[in-house]
Design a protein around this motif. Structure first.
Motif, PDB file in Angstrom:
ATOM      1  N   GLU A   1       0.969  -0.714   0.190  1.00 57.38           N
ATOM      2  CA  GLU A   1      -0.164  -0.361   0.047  1.00 57.38           C
ATOM      3  C   GLU A   1       0.549   0.788   0.466  1.00 57.38           C
ATOM      4  N   PHE A   2       0.014   2.509  -0.573  1.00 61.50           N
ATOM      5  CA  PHE A   2       0.899   3.608  -0.627  1.00 61.50           C
ATOM      6  C   PHE A   2       1.032   4.279   1.021  1.00 61.50           C
ATOM      7  N   VAL A   3       2.353   4.682   1.182  1.00 60.86           N
ATOM      8  CA  VAL A   3       2.694   5.369   2.319  1.00 60.86           C
ATOM      9  C   VAL A   3       2.595   6.895   2.012  1.00 60.86           C
ATOM     10  N   THR A   4       3.618   7.777   1.883  1.00 64.12           N
ATOM     11  CA  THR A   4       3.909   8.833   0.763  1.00 64.12           C
ATOM     12  C   THR A   4       4.915   9.033  -0.097  1.00 64.12           C
ATOM     13  N   ARG A   5       4.754  10.627  -0.514  1.00 63.55           N
ATOM     14  CA  ARG A   5       5.126  10.464  -2.145  1.00 63.55           C
ATOM     15  C   ARG A   5       5.896  11.869  -1.438  1.00 63.55           C
ATOM     16  N   ILE A   6       7.179  12.089  -2.027  1.00 65.70           N
ATOM     17  CA  ILE A   6       7.450  13.768  -3.026  1.00 65.70           C
ATOM     18  C   ILE A   6       7.900  13.596  -4.177  1.00 65.70           C
TER      19      ILE A   6
ATOM     20  N   THR B   1      10.044  16.315  -6.051  1.00 61.96           N
ATOM     21  CA  THR B   1      11.258  17.127  -6.498  1.00 61.96           C
ATOM     22  C   THR B   1      11.668  17.896  -6.669  1.00 61.96           C
ATOM     23  N   TYR B   2      11.100  18.377  -8.048  1.00 65.94           N
ATOM     24  CA  TYR B   2      10.759  19.991  -8.318  1.00 65.94           C
ATOM     25  C   TYR B   2       9.903  21.045  -7.432  1.00 65.94           C
ATOM     26  N   ASN B   3       9.280  20.691  -6.698  1.00 66.19           N
ATOM     27  CA  ASN B   3       8.626  21.194  -5.741  1.00 66.19           C
ATOM     28  C   ASN B   3       7.663  20.894  -4.049  1.00 66.19           C
ATOM     29  N   ASN B   4       9.132  19.532  -4.157  1.00 64.02           N
ATOM     30  CA  ASN B   4       8.841  19.091  -2.505  1.00 64.02           C
ATOM     31  C   ASN B   4       7.648  19.319  -2.244  1.00 64.02           C
ATOM     32  N   SER B   5       7.008  18.976  -2.844  1.00 65.27           N
ATOM     33  CA  SER B   5       4.939  18.701  -3.025  1.00 65.27           C
ATOM     34  C   SER B   5       4.882  17.641  -2.293  1.00 65.27           C
ATOM     35  N   THR B   6       4.345  17.100  -1.210  1.00 65.50           N
ATOM     36  CA  THR B   6       4.053  16.100  -0.143  1.00 65.50           C
ATOM     37  C   THR B   6       2.010  15.216  -0.290  1.00 65.50           C
ATOM     38  N   ILE B   7       2.344  14.265  -0.352  1.00 61.78           N
ATOM     39  CA  ILE B   7       1.601  13.640  -0.432  1.00 61.78           C
ATOM     40  C   ILE B   7       1.060  12.695   0.812  1.00 61.78           C
ATOM     41  N   TYR B   8       0.384  11.844   1.653  1.00 59.84           N
ATOM     42  CA  TYR B   8       0.310  11.367   2.404  1.00 59.84           C
ATOM     43  C   TYR B   8      -0.831  10.033   2.202  1.00 59.84           C
ATOM     44  N   ALA B   9      -0.703   8.758   3.257  1.00 62.75           N
ATOM     45  CA  ALA B   9      -2.017   8.370   2.894  1.00 62.75           C
ATOM     46  C   ALA B   9      -3.007   8.499   4.333  1.00 62.75           C
ATOM     47  N   ALA B  10      -3.993   8.197   4.510  1.00 64.29           N
ATOM     48  CA  ALA B  10      -4.825   9.148   5.487  1.00 64.29           C
ATOM     49  C   ALA B  10      -4.503   8.525   6.764  1.00 64.29           C
ATOM     50  N   SER B  11      -3.598   7.071   6.829  1.00 66.84           N
ATOM     51  CA  SER B  11      -3.532   6.083   7.874  1.00 66.84           C
ATOM     52  C   SER B  11      -2.413   6.825   8.781  1.00 66.84           C
ATOM     53  N   VAL B  12      -1.832   7.644   8.332  1.00 68.11           N
ATOM     54  CA  VAL B  12      -0.375   8.450   8.599  1.00 68.11           C
ATOM     55  C   VAL B  12      -0.385   9.447   8.536  1.00 68.11           C
ATOM     56  N   LYS B  13      -1.080   9.894   8.387  1.00 73.04           N
ATOM     57  CA  LYS B  13      -0.818  11.855   7.879  1.00 73.04           C
ATOM     58  C   LYS B  13      -0.768  12.029   8.764  1.00 73.04           C
TER      59      LYS B  13
ATOM     60  N   ARG C   1       1.136  11.593  11.226  1.00 72.06           N
ATOM     61  CA  ARG C   1       2.793  11.529  12.268  1.00 72.06           C
ATOM     62  C   ARG C   1       3.936  10.841  11.813  1.00 72.06           C
ATOM     63  N   PHE C   2       3.318  10.898  10.282  1.00 65.53           N
ATOM     64  CA  PHE C   2       4.816  10.107   9.609  1.00 65.53           C
ATOM     65  C   PHE C   2       5.849  11.486   8.445  1.00 65.53           C
ATOM     66  N   THR C   3       6.460  11.143   8.151  1.00 63.08           N
ATOM     67  CA  THR C   3       7.317  12.728   7.372  1.00 63.08           C
ATOM     68  C   THR C   3       7.720  12.269   6.169  1.00 63.08           C
ATOM     69  N   ILE C   4       7.488  13.081   5.548  1.00 60.68           N
ATOM     70  CA  ILE C   4       8.762  12.501   4.165  1.00 60.68           C
ATOM     71  C   ILE C   4       9.832  14.156   3.853  1.00 60.68           C
ATOM     72  N   SER C   5      11.103  13.648   3.412  1.00 59.36           N
ATOM     73  CA  SER C   5      11.835  14.525   3.449  1.00 59.36           C
ATOM     74  C   SER C   5      12.573  13.972   2.306  1.00 59.36           C
ATOM     75  N   ARG C   6      13.526  15.197   1.488  1.00 61.56           N
ATOM     76  CA  ARG C   6      14.729  14.809   0.683  1.00 61.56           C
ATOM     77  C   ARG C   6      15.641  14.577   1.451  1.00 61.56           C
ATOM     78  N   GLY C   7      16.756  13.998   1.178  1.00 61.73           N
ATOM     79  CA  GLY C   7      17.394  13.707   2.352  1.00 61.73           C
ATOM     80  C   GLY C   7      18.765  14.943   1.360  1.00 61.73           C
ATOM     81  N   ASN C   8      20.195  15.359   1.730  1.00 62.49           N
ATOM     82  CA  ASN C   8      21.185  16.180   1.237  1.00 62.49           C
ATOM     83  C   ASN C   8      22.037  16.257  -0.068  1.00 62.49           C
TER      84      ASN C   8
END
Length: 116
Positions: A46-51, A53-65, A67-74
């Motif tokens: 199942e889908f959890v989250t996605r980011i 890269t061109y605008n750092n837009s994120t989306i989360y599954a309702a079950s983790v919104k 509580r979870f945070t996605i971010s790009r690494g350096n």
């Protein structure tokens, strides 16, 4: 050949936190999006989250919104997943996903177990 490697899984008590990381190698191209999926025991992936890269837009599954945070690494083509307030139902194999040059790539997965 593109390879994705996840790290950071493990065993944690309910209410605890874990941080997953993923790095894609083997390509000169940048991913247009990176994300995480999970497969709980006996269930479909199942889908959890996605980011994106061109605008750092994120989306989360309702079950983790919330509580979870996605971010790009350096580094290029790296992504992190900070998981807080973990619940037993978050137990799953977590897979990193990257869209690079119009192809979807997957990591081997890392086990996250939430249990007392």
């Amino acid at each position: 050949q593109v390879q994705l490697v996840e790290s950071g899984g493990g065993l944690v008590q309910p209410g605890g936190s874990l941080r997953l990381s993923c790095a894609a190698s083997g390509t000169v191209f940048s991913a247009t999006a990176m994300g995480w999926y999970r497969q709980p025991p006996g269930k479909e992936r199942e889908f959890v989250t996605r980011i994106t890269t061109y605008n750092n837009s994120t989306i989360y599954a309702a079950s983790v919104k919330g509580r979870f945070t996605i971010s790009r690494g350096n580094a290029k083509n790296t992504v992190n997943l900070q998981m807080n307030s973990l619940k037993p139902e978050d137990t799953a194999v977590y897979y990193c996903n990257a869209n690079i040059q119009y192809s979807n790539h997957w990591g081997q997965g890392t086990q996250v177990t939430v249990s007392s």
